[in-house]
Design a protein around this motif. Sequence first.
Motif, PDB file in Angstrom:
ATOM      1  N   TRP A 164      -6.199  -0.173  -0.181  1.00 47.28           N
ATOM      2  CA  TRP A 164      -6.456  -1.511  -0.565  1.00 47.28           C
ATOM      3  C   TRP A 164      -6.849  -2.520   0.636  1.00 47.28           C
ATOM      4  N   GLY A 165      -6.548  -1.834   1.863  1.00 45.96           N
ATOM      5  CA  GLY A 165      -6.724  -3.022   2.733  1.00 45.96           C
ATOM      6  C   GLY A 165      -5.950  -2.707   4.162  1.00 45.96           C
ATOM      7  N   PRO A 166      -5.902  -3.620   4.956  1.00 45.40           N
ATOM      8  CA  PRO A 166      -4.748  -3.529   5.838  1.00 45.40           C
ATOM      9  C   PRO A 166      -3.608  -2.797   5.424  1.00 45.40           C
ATOM     10  N   PRO A 167      -3.069  -1.740   5.952  1.00 47.35           N
ATOM     11  CA  PRO A 167      -1.954  -1.155   5.238  1.00 47.35           C
ATOM     12  C   PRO A 167      -0.650  -1.951   5.538  1.00 47.35           C
ATOM     13  N   ALA A 168       0.379  -1.887   4.549  1.00 47.18           N
ATOM     14  CA  ALA A 168       1.516  -2.528   4.645  1.00 47.18           C
ATOM     15  C   ALA A 168       2.375  -1.460   5.725  1.00 47.18           C
ATOM     16  N   PRO A 169       3.219  -2.279   6.394  1.00 48.51           N
ATOM     17  CA  PRO A 169       4.241  -1.541   7.444  1.00 48.51           C
ATOM     18  C   PRO A 169       4.859  -0.233   6.514  1.00 48.51           C
ATOM     19  N   ARG A 170       4.966   0.791   7.142  1.00 44.83           N
ATOM     20  CA  ARG A 170       5.629   2.036   6.406  1.00 44.83           C
ATOM     21  C   ARG A 170       6.938   1.753   6.184  1.00 44.83           C
ATOM     22  N   GLU A 171       7.705   0.909   6.947  1.00 45.18           N
ATOM     23  CA  GLU A 171       9.219   0.619   6.581  1.00 45.18           C
ATOM     24  C   GLU A 171       9.165  -0.239   5.189  1.00 45.18           C
ATOM     25  N   ALA A 172       8.105  -1.086   4.936  1.00 43.87           N
ATOM     26  CA  ALA A 172       8.144  -2.185   3.798  1.00 43.87           C
ATOM     27  C   ALA A 172       7.741  -0.865   2.736  1.00 43.87           C
ATOM     28  N   LEU A 173       6.920   0.073   2.841  1.00 45.41           N
ATOM     29  CA  LEU A 173       6.668   0.948   1.650  1.00 45.41           C
ATOM     30  C   LEU A 173       7.947   1.872   1.489  1.00 45.41           C
ATOM     31  N   ALA A 174       8.472   2.324   2.570  1.00 48.68           N
ATOM     32  CA  ALA A 174       9.788   3.144   2.444  1.00 48.68           C
ATOM     33  C   ALA A 174      10.779   2.595   1.725  1.00 48.68           C
ATOM     34  N   VAL A 175      10.971   1.266   1.629  1.00 52.13           N
ATOM     35  CA  VAL A 175      11.811   0.564   0.796  1.00 52.13           C
ATOM     36  C   VAL A 175      11.599   0.630  -0.599  1.00 52.13           C
ATOM     37  N   LEU A 176      10.382   0.606  -1.027  1.00 52.07           N
ATOM     38  CA  LEU A 176       9.939   0.759  -2.419  1.00 52.07           C
ATOM     39  C   LEU A 176       9.991   2.387  -2.676  1.00 52.07           C
ATOM     40  N   ALA A 177       9.677   3.134  -2.067  1.00 54.71           N
ATOM     41  CA  ALA A 177       9.872   4.526  -2.246  1.00 54.71           C
ATOM     42  C   ALA A 177      11.309   5.054  -2.579  1.00 54.71           C
ATOM     43  N   ALA A 178      12.282   4.383  -1.909  1.00 51.70           N
ATOM     44  CA  ALA A 178      13.578   4.529  -2.084  1.00 51.70           C
ATOM     45  C   ALA A 178      13.988   3.846  -3.306  1.00 51.70           C
ATOM     46  N   ALA A 179      13.603   2.979  -3.637  1.00 46.68           N
ATOM     47  CA  ALA A 179      13.914   2.156  -4.976  1.00 46.68           C
ATOM     48  C   ALA A 179      13.349   3.135  -6.076  1.00 46.68           C
ATOM     49  N   LEU A 180      12.219   3.307  -6.026  1.00 47.41           N
ATOM     50  CA  LEU A 180      11.730   4.244  -6.911  1.00 47.41           C
ATOM     51  C   LEU A 180      12.245   5.858  -7.189  1.00 47.41           C
ATOM     52  N   GLY A 181      13.092   6.222  -6.025  1.00 47.58           N
ATOM     53  CA  GLY A 181      13.584   7.453  -5.970  1.00 47.58           C
ATOM     54  C   GLY A 181      12.701   8.634  -5.886  1.00 47.58           C
TER      55      GLY A 181
END
Length: 147
Positions: free
Chosen positions: A130-147
């Motif tokens: 997409w572009g400048p990547p989001a911080p891994r921690e922010a992506l990990a929060v979504l990953a955890a929510a999605l299971g």
Amino acid sequence: MDIWDWALEAYAQPGAPEACLSLQDEHGQNTPLLLWAVWAEASDPGLLARAADCARSWDEVAVTPLRRIRRTLKPSHPPVADAAREALREEVKAAELRAERVLLETLAGLGPSGGGASTLEALEGASRAWGPPAPREALAVLAAALG
């Protein structure tokens, strides 16, 4: 399960809406692209780049303008009656959601799903594309929510 039904279920998971909005508003990410990548288990950089190009184009043409209008309509605008303004805002919100659905369905048609990426790997790949990547921690929060 088709991508729209999957996305609705994914977005309904505890913490998912907040994580998506944080990635969108604080880190400039595209929520439909992120969700598609997870659904598709996307790992191929070429496919992720094509998907990001598609999302960028549709975002510019449809999603962002509708979102801007919806947000502009949130506060009162006297002398327009609040009920009339809010009714229009809901119609714009429905159009914004429809634009996101069109994007998800378009992305689903780009190629086969089942690339084998884990949820976090797919999110990281989509974020980089997409572009400048989001911080891994922010992506990990979504990953955890999605299971």
